[in-house]
Design an enzyme around this catalytic site. Structure first.
Site, PDB file in Angstrom:
ATOM      1  N   TYR A   1       0.831  -1.197   0.000  1.00  0.00           N
ATOM      2  CA  TYR A   1       0.000   0.000   0.000  1.00  0.00           C
ATOM      3  C   TYR A   1       0.870   1.253   0.000  1.00  0.00           C
ATOM      4  O   TYR A   1       1.822   1.361   0.784  1.00  0.00           O
ATOM      5  CB  TYR A   1      -0.903   0.045   1.244  1.00  0.00           C
ATOM      6  CG  TYR A   1      -1.714   1.327   1.317  1.00  0.00           C
ATOM      7  CD1 TYR A   1      -2.999   1.376   0.794  1.00  0.00           C
ATOM      8  CD2 TYR A   1      -1.169   2.489   1.867  1.00  0.00           C
ATOM      9  CE1 TYR A   1      -3.733   2.551   0.817  1.00  0.00           C
ATOM     10  CE2 TYR A   1      -1.896   3.674   1.888  1.00  0.00           C
ATOM     11  CZ  TYR A   1      -3.168   3.707   1.364  1.00  0.00           C
ATOM     12  OH  TYR A   1      -3.880   4.867   1.379  1.00  0.00           O
TER      13      TYR A   1
ATOM     14  N   GLU B   1      -3.208   7.586  -4.302  1.00  0.00           N
ATOM     15  CA  GLU B   1      -3.125   6.269  -3.664  1.00  0.00           C
ATOM     16  C   GLU B   1      -2.858   5.170  -4.686  1.00  0.00           C
ATOM     17  O   GLU B   1      -3.475   5.144  -5.754  1.00  0.00           O
ATOM     18  CB  GLU B   1      -4.454   6.001  -2.936  1.00  0.00           C
ATOM     19  CG  GLU B   1      -4.479   4.733  -2.117  1.00  0.00           C
ATOM     20  CD  GLU B   1      -5.847   4.520  -1.477  1.00  0.00           C
ATOM     21  OE1 GLU B   1      -5.965   4.691  -0.257  1.00  0.00           O
ATOM     22  OE2 GLU B   1      -6.805   4.198  -2.195  1.00  0.00           O
TER      23      GLU B   1
END
Ligand code: GDP
Ligand code: MN
Length: 395
Positions: free
Chosen positions: A115, A203
């Site tokens: 992530y 992101e």
């Protein structure tokens, strides 16, 4: 401002972040064609593609709107399903979002999912890169269950993310040698993309390490700061209004800050703080607001009328509370708008108005003259009085 994954992927690619090739399609047939084209390029019988719904929400994987397919027929079927169903995930609310655009990309053999995300950390008062080796899943869950697996580095306000910070994070994620410098460079580039795009969120989830040892971003999400939209007109022109709630789109066009809520008392207020206070006082007197609506300091009559139309198109609204503190916005302008709106929409539900401030006397006169044509109109002396009256009227 939200944008689609395919647009976010382009931003990553423009910043030298490795992204698999992909094609945007809008029909089952085009999805099948894209599969064939990509298979020809790649060869091999184990070839797979991923078909992904392009919506302004995540959680697509779990909802069945990210599908790995092994043939052109499977690609067509997956596309057919996605294009004919609304996607409902934990990020959409029960009504879901419509799907009209799909992305097709060659499937990736994943060894590990990571992530990476940059957003504004309000406690640190800085744009902050969040990184974890537990990617793919929701980062909020990881942060709750195992906070020691989530690492953060804030961006310097003028220099951005610095190389030593990126290297440090890369090592913390477990990367070594050449991969560590690759991961570090990727983070620096994400930092540059965040600044360049005036993003509020950038992101990559997941960033994957492929079985043959490459780093690839296979999902991308960017939210852009609306205040900087004028610097990204090419993207603003591509905003997909089908993804937003119709009332939100209308409110945005009229420069109103509107958020729909679950209660039955519509609120029209000038100023965000006053709007919050108004909602609190409604709750204090035992009812629930149907919306937050800040018409802004310099609202015009047209803006106020559109605000009434928006409030009234919510079928849950059983009463309206207007709370105006006339500073820059003048009470008489609001009162005129109210009377005009009354002529246009003929308020059938209770309408309680509390006005205070600039030109309030003029406004009171306008309202008392209008009361004959507006039987549901009541005036209030202060906010408590107004809240009590509207709550009693809808009870
Ligand atoms: P999201 O659920 O909306 O965040 O959509 P993602 O694009 O992140 O996809 C969800 C999950 O599907 C990922 O975390 C991966 O596990 C899986 N996935 C997506 N693309 C591929 C792919 O090309 N190959 C494989 N094996 N899995 C994929
Ligand atoms: Mn994802």
């Amino acid at each position: 401002m939200k944008i689609h994954e395919y647009q976010a992927r382009q931003i990553l690619a423009d910043h030298a972040i490795p992204v698999p090739p992909s094609e945007v399609v809008r029909s089952p047939e085009a999805a099948a064609e894209a599969f064939k084209k990509m298979q020809t390029g790649a060869g091999g019988s184990a070839f797979r593609c991923v078909v992904k719904a392009q919506v302004y929400a995540g959680g697509r994987g779990k909802a069945g709107f990210v599908k790995l397919v092994k043939s052109a027929d499977e690609a067509r079927e997956a596309a057919k399903f996605m294009l004919s169903h609304r996607m409902v995930s934990n990020q959409t609310g029960p009504e879901g979002v419509p799907v009209s655009i799909l992305l097709v990309a060659p499937g990736v053999e994943i060894a590990r999912e990571y992530y990476l995300g940059i957003t504004i950390d309000r406690t640190r008062a800085a744009a902050t890169l969040i990184a974890s080796a537990e990617g793919g899943v929701e980062i909020e869950d990881v942060a709750r269950k195992s906070p020691q697996k989530v690492f953060k580095e804030s961006l310097h306000p003028t220099l951005g993310l610095l190389p030593f910070q990126a290297r440090d994070l890369a090592f913390k994620l477990g990367f070594k040698d050449k991969l560590a410098s690759e991961a570090g460079r990727l983070m620096l580039n994400l930092g540059k993309a965040f600044i360049k795009m005036d993003a509020s969120l950038a992101e990559i989830n997941p960033l994957v390490l492929t079985k043959d040892g490459k780093l690839l971003a296979i999902d991308a999400k960017f939210n852009l700061d609306d205040n900087a939209a004028f610097r990204h007109l090419d993207l603003a022109a591509l905003v997909d209004e089908s993804q937003e709630r119709p009332l939100d789109v209308r409110a945005h066009k009229a420069s109103l800050n509107y958020i729909a809520l679950d209660g039955n008392i519509g609120c029209l207020v000038n100023g965000a703080g006053l709007a919050m206070a108004t909602m609190d006082v409604i709750k204090l007197h035992g009812a629930e607001p149907a919306n937050f609506l800040d018409v802004g300091g310099s609202v015009t009559a047209e803006g106020a009328i559109e605000a009434f139309r928006i409030i009234l198109s919510d079928p849950n609204v059983k009463g309206i509370l207007v709370n105006i503190f006339g500073g820059i916005a003048k009470c008489d302008v609001i009162a005129e708008a109210l009377v005009k709106a009354g002529r246009e929409v003929a308020f059938k539900i209770p309408l309680v108005v509390r006005l205070e401030g600039t030109n309030v006397e003029k406004a009171r006169k306008i309202l008392s003259e209008a009361q004959a044509q507006m039987p549901t109109l009541q005036t209030a002396t202060d906010l408590t009085d107004a809240a009590k009256k509207v709550v009693a009227a809808v009870a």
